[in-house]
Scaffold this motif. Sequence first.
Motif, PDB file in Angstrom:
ATOM      1  N   THR A 272       0.882  -0.941   0.146  1.00  0.00           N
ATOM      2  CA  THR A 272      -0.062  -0.008   0.011  1.00  0.00           C
ATOM      3  C   THR A 272       0.891   1.144   0.008  1.00  0.00           C
ATOM      4  O   THR A 272       0.566   2.267  -0.860  1.00  0.00           O
ATOM      5  CB  THR A 272      -0.918  -0.078   1.307  1.00  0.00           C
ATOM      6  N   ILE A 273       1.841   1.201   0.909  1.00  0.00           N
ATOM      7  CA  ILE A 273       2.759   2.489   0.999  1.00  0.00           C
ATOM      8  C   ILE A 273       3.530   2.655  -0.335  1.00  0.00           C
ATOM      9  O   ILE A 273       3.579   3.764  -0.808  1.00  0.00           O
ATOM     10  CB  ILE A 273       3.819   2.459   2.347  1.00  0.00           C
TER      11      ILE A 273
ATOM     12  N   GLU B 218       2.379   7.091  -6.650  1.00  0.00           N
ATOM     13  CA  GLU B 218       1.779   8.035  -6.991  1.00  0.00           C
ATOM     14  C   GLU B 218       2.035   9.441  -6.731  1.00  0.00           C
ATOM     15  O   GLU B 218       1.809  10.268  -7.603  1.00  0.00           O
ATOM     16  CB  GLU B 218      -0.015   8.133  -6.141  1.00  0.00           C
ATOM     17  N   GLU B 219       2.701   9.611  -5.505  1.00  0.00           N
ATOM     18  CA  GLU B 219       3.316  10.922  -5.093  1.00  0.00           C
ATOM     19  C   GLU B 219       4.433  11.390  -6.156  1.00  0.00           C
ATOM     20  O   GLU B 219       4.727  12.389  -6.644  1.00  0.00           O
ATOM     21  CB  GLU B 219       3.719  10.736  -3.718  1.00  0.00           C
ATOM     22  N   ILE B 220       5.178  10.196  -6.475  1.00  0.00           N
ATOM     23  CA  ILE B 220       6.349  10.663  -7.241  1.00  0.00           C
ATOM     24  C   ILE B 220       5.952  10.979  -8.676  1.00  0.00           C
ATOM     25  O   ILE B 220       6.416  11.722  -9.356  1.00  0.00           O
ATOM     26  CB  ILE B 220       7.360   9.299  -7.325  1.00  0.00           C
ATOM     27  N   GLU B 221       4.712  10.334  -9.324  1.00  0.00           N
ATOM     28  CA  GLU B 221       4.408  10.621 -10.535  1.00  0.00           C
ATOM     29  C   GLU B 221       3.662  12.093 -10.545  1.00  0.00           C
ATOM     30  O   GLU B 221       3.583  12.808 -11.741  1.00  0.00           O
ATOM     31  CB  GLU B 221       3.251   9.594 -11.001  1.00  0.00           C
ATOM     32  N   LYS B 222       3.108  12.586  -9.586  1.00  0.00           N
ATOM     33  CA  LYS B 222       2.590  13.952  -9.514  1.00  0.00           C
ATOM     34  C   LYS B 222       3.993  14.990  -9.784  1.00  0.00           C
ATOM     35  O   LYS B 222       3.542  15.953 -10.255  1.00  0.00           O
ATOM     36  CB  LYS B 222       2.300  14.137  -8.230  1.00  0.00           C
TER      37      LYS B 222
ATOM     38  N   SER C 164       9.432   9.239 -12.675  1.00  0.00           N
ATOM     39  CA  SER C 164       8.900   7.803 -12.652  1.00  0.00           C
ATOM     40  C   SER C 164       9.678   7.261 -11.640  1.00  0.00           C
ATOM     41  O   SER C 164      10.601   7.628 -11.007  1.00  0.00           O
ATOM     42  CB  SER C 164       9.416   7.350 -13.881  1.00  0.00           C
ATOM     43  N   MET C 165       9.194   5.834 -11.183  1.00  0.00           N
ATOM     44  CA  MET C 165       9.818   5.102  -9.875  1.00  0.00           C
ATOM     45  C   MET C 165      10.315   3.544 -10.417  1.00  0.00           C
ATOM     46  O   MET C 165       9.661   3.247 -11.326  1.00  0.00           O
ATOM     47  CB  MET C 165       8.720   4.752  -9.351  1.00  0.00           C
TER      48      MET C 165
ATOM     49  N   THR D  97       5.205  12.648   2.903  1.00  0.00           N
ATOM     50  CA  THR D  97       6.394  13.220   3.611  1.00  0.00           C
ATOM     51  C   THR D  97       7.541  12.583   3.061  1.00  0.00           C
ATOM     52  O   THR D  97       8.590  13.362   2.821  1.00  0.00           O
ATOM     53  CB  THR D  97       6.292  12.829   4.906  1.00  0.00           C
ATOM     54  N   ALA D  98       7.760  11.405   2.543  1.00  0.00           N
ATOM     55  CA  ALA D  98       8.820  10.680   2.131  1.00  0.00           C
ATOM     56  C   ALA D  98       9.116  11.287   0.876  1.00  0.00           C
ATOM     57  O   ALA D  98      10.501  11.722   0.537  1.00  0.00           O
ATOM     58  CB  ALA D  98       8.876   9.196   1.944  1.00  0.00           C
ATOM     59  N   VAL D  99       8.303  11.316   0.049  1.00  0.00           N
ATOM     60  CA  VAL D  99       8.870  12.186  -1.360  1.00  0.00           C
ATOM     61  C   VAL D  99       8.894  13.361  -1.266  1.00  0.00           C
ATOM     62  O   VAL D  99      10.039  13.885  -2.027  1.00  0.00           O
ATOM     63  CB  VAL D  99       7.566  11.835  -2.234  1.00  0.00           C
ATOM     64  N   GLU D 100       8.126  14.146  -0.268  1.00  0.00           N
ATOM     65  CA  GLU D 100       8.772  15.719  -0.190  1.00  0.00           C
ATOM     66  C   GLU D 100      10.223  15.713   0.412  1.00  0.00           C
ATOM     67  O   GLU D 100      10.916  16.821  -0.151  1.00  0.00           O
ATOM     68  CB  GLU D 100       7.593  16.068   0.639  1.00  0.00           C
ATOM     69  N   MET D 101      10.315  15.000   1.344  1.00  0.00           N
ATOM     70  CA  MET D 101      11.814  14.904   1.827  1.00  0.00           C
ATOM     71  C   MET D 101      12.662  14.618   0.922  1.00  0.00           C
ATOM     72  O   MET D 101      13.794  15.469   0.750  1.00  0.00           O
ATOM     73  CB  MET D 101      11.950  14.152   3.065  1.00  0.00           C
ATOM     74  N   LEU D 102      12.658  13.487   0.002  1.00  0.00           N
ATOM     75  CA  LEU D 102      13.558  13.386  -0.907  1.00  0.00           C
ATOM     76  C   LEU D 102      13.920  14.363  -1.980  1.00  0.00           C
ATOM     77  O   LEU D 102      14.955  14.752  -2.105  1.00  0.00           O
ATOM     78  CB  LEU D 102      13.333  12.003  -1.734  1.00  0.00           C
TER      79      LEU D 102
END
Length: 326
Positions: free
Chosen positions: A77-78, A84-88, A92-93, A291-296
Amino acid sequence: MSVTIKDIARLAGVSYSTVSKALNDSPLVQPTTKEKILKIARELSYQPNIAAKKLVSNKSKTIGVVWPTINRVALSTIVTMLNEEIEKSTYSMILSISKAEVAINMFKQFQVDGILVFESSHEIHNHSNTQIPITLIATSDSLYPSIDLRRGDAIYKAVEYLKSLGHRELAYIGHLRNDNDGQFEKYFGFTEALIRLGLNPRSEMFVNTEGLYADHGYQAMNKLLDSGYRPTAIVSGSYELTQGIIRATKEAGLRIPEDISLIGYDHIPQMGELEIPVTAVGVPSNLIAKTAVEMLFRYIDHPDEKPIVQRLEPEICIRETCRAIE
């Protein structure tokens, strides 16, 4: 033969640079032109050349994600929410469930712009000199930006909530491993809560599942029921363990929450979709991903910033599996 930017430019009647800007979601391209270019790219099944993109913009627009498994619901799930957050952000992941060191070496070859790692901090210390920004999820580490999910605090809150409902005879069903920081945090949180809240911790209150899947929870619950100790409430260490606990309880002819209350760790939507919607505790999965994507991305943009540990607040999502007792 692979489709190139030149092919798209020819069909769209625009320059190569306009196609490149549109594919990178640049605001310098008119929306109608951008949509036309993207439509042609989709129809031609265009796949960007990562190496070429790196040469042009010094960014590959890809993020590597090191993940322990996709077999556990909370983790899948995470990682889906991470994607989804990365694609925003028009990235790409690339996902790897290999060992952290193997995955990071692969990501270096792909020249990713950043790497997210779930736990495994001890496995990546020999990559501390890498030029690729790394952010850790579900751990604390002074070498890297990291996100602490405060799992011990989550379990503490679960015990505190159960006590507020009148429960004093509790049990924790979880994987009691002292070589796994995350699982040990939960065990420690339960123990600390019992002590601080005056609930007199005893050995029968701890049931070691020796794993985190549904069958481990099922076997552990049966062991608890056979032990002669009958708690009024149970705290479960994972979503899958919760599934197994519910099954064993039902087979024993007991009802949740009438006969026994239940709180499960893993604050994911699926907890509310079980046969009885389960009260859950933990940091919400969507908040972890965001939070993880924003921090990275912050450290991608500002690589010289000093690494910080961001501690997220666990929450309780109250559903139907806990009741007050006298």
